[in-house]
Scaffold this active site. Structure first.
Site, PDB file in Angstrom:
ATOM      1  N   ALA A   1     -50.811  36.509 -48.828  1.00  0.00           N
ATOM      2  CA  ALA A   1     -49.443  36.480 -49.328  1.00  0.00           C
ATOM      3  C   ALA A   1     -48.425  36.334 -48.210  1.00  0.00           C
ATOM      4  O   ALA A   1     -47.343  35.776 -48.414  1.00  0.00           O
ATOM      5  CB  ALA A   1     -49.168  37.764 -50.109  1.00  0.00           C
TER       6      ALA A   1
ATOM      7  N   GLY B   1     -49.090  35.018 -44.959  1.00  0.00           N
ATOM      8  CA  GLY B   1     -49.290  33.929 -44.012  1.00  0.00           C
ATOM      9  C   GLY B   1     -50.749  33.700 -43.687  1.00  0.00           C
ATOM     10  O   GLY B   1     -51.632  34.072 -44.458  1.00  0.00           O
TER      11      GLY B   1
ATOM     12  N   ASP C   1     -50.112  49.846 -48.692  1.00  0.00           N
ATOM     13  CA  ASP C   1     -50.815  48.719 -49.335  1.00  0.00           C
ATOM     14  C   ASP C   1     -52.324  48.843 -49.092  1.00  0.00           C
ATOM     15  O   ASP C   1     -52.977  47.890 -48.682  1.00  0.00           O
ATOM     16  CB  ASP C   1     -50.280  47.385 -48.806  1.00  0.00           C
ATOM     17  CG  ASP C   1     -50.638  46.213 -49.729  1.00  0.00           C
ATOM     18  OD1 ASP C   1     -50.972  46.453 -50.905  1.00  0.00           O
ATOM     19  OD2 ASP C   1     -50.592  45.057 -49.266  1.00  0.00           O
TER      20      ASP C   1
ATOM     21  N   LYS D   1     -51.935  37.119 -36.862  1.00  0.00           N
ATOM     22  CA  LYS D   1     -51.418  36.930 -38.218  1.00  0.00           C
ATOM     23  C   LYS D   1     -50.077  36.224 -38.108  1.00  0.00           C
ATOM     24  O   LYS D   1     -49.096  36.778 -37.619  1.00  0.00           O
ATOM     25  CB  LYS D   1     -51.266  38.271 -38.935  1.00  0.00           C
ATOM     26  CG  LYS D   1     -50.756  38.128 -40.368  1.00  0.00           C
ATOM     27  CD  LYS D   1     -50.585  39.473 -41.033  1.00  0.00           C
ATOM     28  CE  LYS D   1     -51.909  40.078 -41.436  1.00  0.00           C
ATOM     29  NZ  LYS D   1     -52.536  39.397 -42.591  1.00  0.00           N
TER      30      LYS D   1
ATOM     31  N   GLY E   1     -58.386  32.955 -42.382  1.00  0.00           N
ATOM     32  CA  GLY E   1     -57.924  33.411 -43.690  1.00  0.00           C
ATOM     33  C   GLY E   1     -56.458  33.160 -43.896  1.00  0.00           C
ATOM     34  O   GLY E   1     -55.730  32.778 -42.979  1.00  0.00           O
TER      35      GLY E   1
ATOM     36  N   VAL F   1     -54.155  33.839 -40.958  1.00  0.00           N
ATOM     37  CA  VAL F   1     -54.768  34.619 -39.888  1.00  0.00           C
ATOM     38  C   VAL F   1     -55.695  33.699 -39.091  1.00  0.00           C
ATOM     39  O   VAL F   1     -56.527  32.993 -39.670  1.00  0.00           O
ATOM     40  CB  VAL F   1     -55.576  35.817 -40.430  1.00  0.00           C
ATOM     41  CG1 VAL F   1     -56.147  36.636 -39.272  1.00  0.00           C
ATOM     42  CG2 VAL F   1     -54.694  36.698 -41.313  1.00  0.00           C
TER      43      VAL F   1
END
Length: 268
Positions: free
Chosen positions: A24, A26, A137, A43, A21, A28
């Site tokens: 926003a 970076g 978040d 990540k 994946g 993974v």
């Protein structure tokens, strides 16, 4: 930052496997821990973040806090690798995708299922708040599931990316400001630019509402500013769910942080 290749080393202990994946902050990747043979998630933060000395210093300073945060409903941070122009956070690998992917596939969830997912998130938050750590978040993208999540074992639903939005934002700008995703932000964050533990409970309420309704409570036309205004001024539209569930959800979405339940109370 040079492109990553499968099999390439990350620090002295890991080797990249597959990119799973990007977002926003970076990319993974799955990686193998060469010391144990276990699969982990790495990540990789974007090059501009890795080149920011203030940001790297913030991560190094808070490394012990992030690594020390342990609960079955939290994705554990295992390591922080700073290597040349790479800054990587090594975490547990959770194999069942995110709640965002679940929502994309199913649209909505039954109240009992939605409540179980929210309960796991709140239990993880309760532990984080006990350690004076805010998430800031909460959203479906940051809640991961195991492949057998529907059995709801203690580690079936796991919250990830603790503090990363704050660290990146403050490390990049040097100032406090809006941190997170507008659709999930608390009214106090939107009006004052700062928040405390009740903001995480509010965002979890937004998440629970979305699981039940297939949309966030203040979704609609307009800009991020328009969405923010609805968070601040409009009550959430009631949902046709069992009354005790709506009572808890409405309290989690209260405009006043003082009237919201603590994470542990909401989970109970």
């Amino acid at each position: 930052m040079a492109p990553v290749s499968p099999g390439e080393a990350l620090g002295a202990a890991y080797r990249f496997q597959t990119r799973i994946g990007q977002g926003a902050f970076g990319e993974v990747w799955t990686a193998v821990d060469t010391r144990t043979g276990n699969t982990v998630a790495a990540k990789l933060l974007r090059p501009e973040h890795a080149a920011n000395r203030d940001l790297v210093a913030r991560f190094v300073t808070e490394r012990s806090v992030l690594i020390g945060l342990r609960h079955p409903a939290i994705v554990a941070v295992r390591d922080l690798v700073v290597e040349g122009d790479r800054l990587a956070i090594v975490m547990d690998y959770v194999d069942g995708g995110s709640v965002r992917e679940l929502l994309d596939a199913s649209g909505t969830l039954a109240p009992a299922t939605a409540a179980q997912i929210a309960r796991h998130v709140l239990l993880g938050l309760a532990t984080a708040h006990e350690h004076q750590v805010l998430h800031r978040d909460i959203k479906p993208d940051n809640v991961l599931l195991t492949t057998d999540w529907e059995q709801f074992s203690p580690a079936a639903v796991r919250l990830t990316d603790f503090g990363i939005a704050r660290l990146v934002t403050e490390g990049s700008t040097g100032t406090r400001g809006l941190i997170g995703t507008p659709e999930y932000m608390s009214p106090e964050m939107l009006t004052a630019g700062h928040c405390s533990y009740p903001a995480d409970v509010y965002s979890t309420g937004v998440l629970l509402y979305e699981l039940l309704a297939g949309r966030t409570p203040f979704a609609g036309p307009g800009t991020d500013y328009a969405i923010a205004q609805r968070h601040v001024t409009q009550p959430p539209e009631p949902l046709p769910v069992p009354a005790p569930l709506w009572e808890v959800l409405a309290r989690m979405l209260d405009k006043s942080p003082e009237r919201r339940p603590a994470a542990a109370e909401a989970a109970a």
